[in-house]
Design an enzyme around this catalytic site. Structure first.
Site, short mmCIF file in Angstrom:
data_model
loop_
_atom_site.label_atom_id
_atom_site.label_comp_id
_atom_site.label_asym_id
_atom_site.label_seq_id
_atom_site.Cartn_x
_atom_site.Cartn_y
_atom_site.Cartn_z
N HIS A 63 10.39 -16.69 -2.87
CA HIS A 63 11.41 -16.80 -4.07
C HIS A 63 11.12 -15.98 -5.13
O HIS A 63 9.87 -15.55 -5.11
CB HIS A 63 11.39 -18.35 -4.24
CG HIS A 63 10.22 -19.17 -4.89
ND1 HIS A 63 9.15 -19.20 -4.51
CD2 HIS A 63 10.11 -19.38 -6.32
CE1 HIS A 63 8.06 -19.83 -5.42
NE2 HIS A 63 8.87 -19.84 -6.53
N HIS A 65 10.52 -16.28 -8.41
CA HIS A 65 9.67 -16.46 -9.53
C HIS A 65 8.63 -15.81 -9.66
O HIS A 65 7.90 -15.23 -8.69
CB HIS A 65 9.21 -17.98 -9.60
CG HIS A 65 10.26 -18.94 -10.07
ND1 HIS A 65 10.30 -20.34 -9.61
CD2 HIS A 65 11.46 -18.91 -10.64
CE1 HIS A 65 11.29 -21.09 -10.26
NE2 HIS A 65 11.94 -20.24 -10.96
N ASP A 67 5.57 -15.54 -10.34
CA ASP A 67 4.15 -15.81 -9.66
C ASP A 67 4.08 -15.90 -8.58
O ASP A 67 3.04 -15.83 -7.90
CB ASP A 67 3.48 -17.18 -10.39
CG ASP A 67 4.53 -18.43 -9.98
OD1 ASP A 67 5.68 -18.45 -9.98
OD2 ASP A 67 4.14 -19.37 -9.62
N HIS A 68 5.11 -15.37 -7.91
CA HIS A 68 5.18 -15.06 -6.38
C HIS A 68 5.46 -13.72 -6.17
O HIS A 68 5.32 -13.39 -4.80
CB HIS A 68 6.00 -15.98 -5.90
CG HIS A 68 5.60 -17.44 -5.97
ND1 HIS A 68 5.09 -18.02 -4.60
CD2 HIS A 68 5.59 -18.35 -6.79
CE1 HIS A 68 4.70 -19.47 -5.21
NE2 HIS A 68 5.22 -19.52 -6.40
N HIS A 143 13.95 -25.87 -4.37
CA HIS A 143 13.29 -25.55 -5.86
C HIS A 143 14.22 -25.20 -6.71
O HIS A 143 15.51 -25.31 -6.34
CB HIS A 143 12.15 -24.28 -5.47
CG HIS A 143 11.39 -24.05 -6.56
ND1 HIS A 143 10.58 -25.10 -7.29
CD2 HIS A 143 10.84 -22.84 -7.22
CE1 HIS A 143 9.93 -24.63 -8.21
NE2 HIS A 143 9.97 -23.08 -8.08
N ASP A 213 7.03 -23.14 -3.07
CA ASP A 213 7.30 -24.23 -4.19
C ASP A 213 8.54 -25.07 -3.73
O ASP A 213 9.68 -24.36 -3.29
CB ASP A 213 7.77 -23.53 -5.60
CG ASP A 213 6.53 -22.97 -6.12
OD1 ASP A 213 5.43 -22.84 -5.36
OD2 ASP A 213 6.76 -22.36 -7.20
N HIS A 271 -1.31 -24.34 -5.34
CA HIS A 271 -0.41 -23.98 -6.35
C HIS A 271 -0.54 -25.06 -7.33
O HIS A 271 0.22 -25.68 -8.00
CB HIS A 271 1.11 -24.00 -5.93
CG HIS A 271 1.98 -23.65 -6.79
ND1 HIS A 271 3.07 -24.34 -7.50
CD2 HIS A 271 2.67 -22.41 -7.03
CE1 HIS A 271 3.67 -23.57 -8.20
NE2 HIS A 271 3.50 -22.42 -7.89
#
Length: 304
Positions: A63, A65, A67-68, A143, A213, A271
């Protein structure tokens, strides 16, 4: 059996800490390397793990976001400086396509390799990659934005040849592939030796699911039924269950329930929220429900 390993490059959540890096893993299967998620700092973790950059053939982004995915353009730039020529395949939600191309055009002019983007529909389960040895399929998750996980499934393996029978019956080496495919053997005298006497059954095919997530999904186990090893985000222990629900994350108890209900053999937790300096509570709560739960950590390698 050929290696099927999970290399943990990062297992922290969005807020940077000194304990964990942002999400990223390498799936090593039959001498192929696939990356799942690419948070900031991933290429430094690759250096520490001594994984060869050039062997990574594809990156799967769960996805959008940061941090990914914030680490991807930096890694692509490094690939260029290292003289990569092989195509890098990137599988991610469709909205990432133009963003990635704009970054490449601005920061990575003159690349000598192609970055091929594959848009992923996160809303349904489907096979998005297949070769002779495995398939990779999506897992719809819940999410705050479009998000999916991935299941890596080894294709059925061929049986093992019984070398003693091969030598005893003087079967030519040229016939090994036919026998592995199920053929019987007929001796010079006309006696038919059934295939079951010539082979040892194949090792069972293995599978790995990466559940990024997501809020706890009571029916998720149905898509994961029979998967050997499951990674399921476990951002919080039960003391923050309300927060997990609010921000579409899961607790370790919920992750363990998914693994138990799916009939998995092993659960990997990760995570982690920056609130936890020590994840022992996260692990203890998962093990109470699913005993073979394990904490991921940077540098750890798990066999599927």
């Amino acid at each position: 059996m050929e290696p099927f390993k999970i290399h943990i490059l990062g297992c922290g959540s969005a807020l940077p800490t000194l304990h964990h890096n942002a999400s990223s893993q390498i799936v090593e299967i039959r001498e192929k390397l696939f990356m799942i998620d690419c948070g900031e700092g991933t290429q430094m973790q690759l250096r520490k793990s001594k994984i060869r950059f050039t062997k990574i053939s594809a990156v799967f982004i769960s996805h959008l976001h940061g941090d990914h995915c914030f680490g991807l353009i930096g890694m692509i730039s490094t690939f260029g400086m290292l003289g990569r020529t092989a195509t890098l395949h990137v599988y991610a939600p469709a909205d990432f396509g133009p963003i990635l191309q704009q970054q490449i055009d601005f920061f990575c002019t003159g690349l000598e390799f192609k970055v091929e983007f594959h848009p992923v529909d996160t809303s349904k389960s489907q096979v998005i990659y297949e070769d002779r040895s495995l398939t990779i399929e999506t897992i719809p998750l819940e999410h705050r934005i479009a998000c999916c996980g991935f299941i890596f499934r080894e294709k059925p393996l061929k049986p093992h040849i019984r070398r003693d029978m091969l030598d005893f019956l003087q079967i030519p080496v040229s016939q090994i592939n036919n026998i592995k495919a199920g053929a019987d053997w007929t001796t010079e005298s006309g006696q038919v030796i059934p295939n079951s006497r010539l082979v040892i059954p194949a090792d069972p095919a293995r599978s790995y699911a990466y559940c990024s997530d997501t809020r706890y999904i009571p029916t998720l186990h149905q898509l994961l039924c029979g998967v050997d090893t499951i990674y399921h985000e476990s951002t919080y222990a039960s003391d923050y269950e309300d927060r997990a629900r609010l921000y579409y994350h899961s607790t370790s108890k919920q992750a363990a329930s998914v693994a138990r209900d799916a009939g998995a053999k092993q659960l990997l937790l990760g995570h982690y929220s920056a609130r936890y300096i020590d994840e022992s509570k996260i692990l203890a709560e998962a093990k109470a429900i699913f005993p073979n739960s394990k904490l991921t950590d940077e540098g750890k390698i798990f066999d599927v």
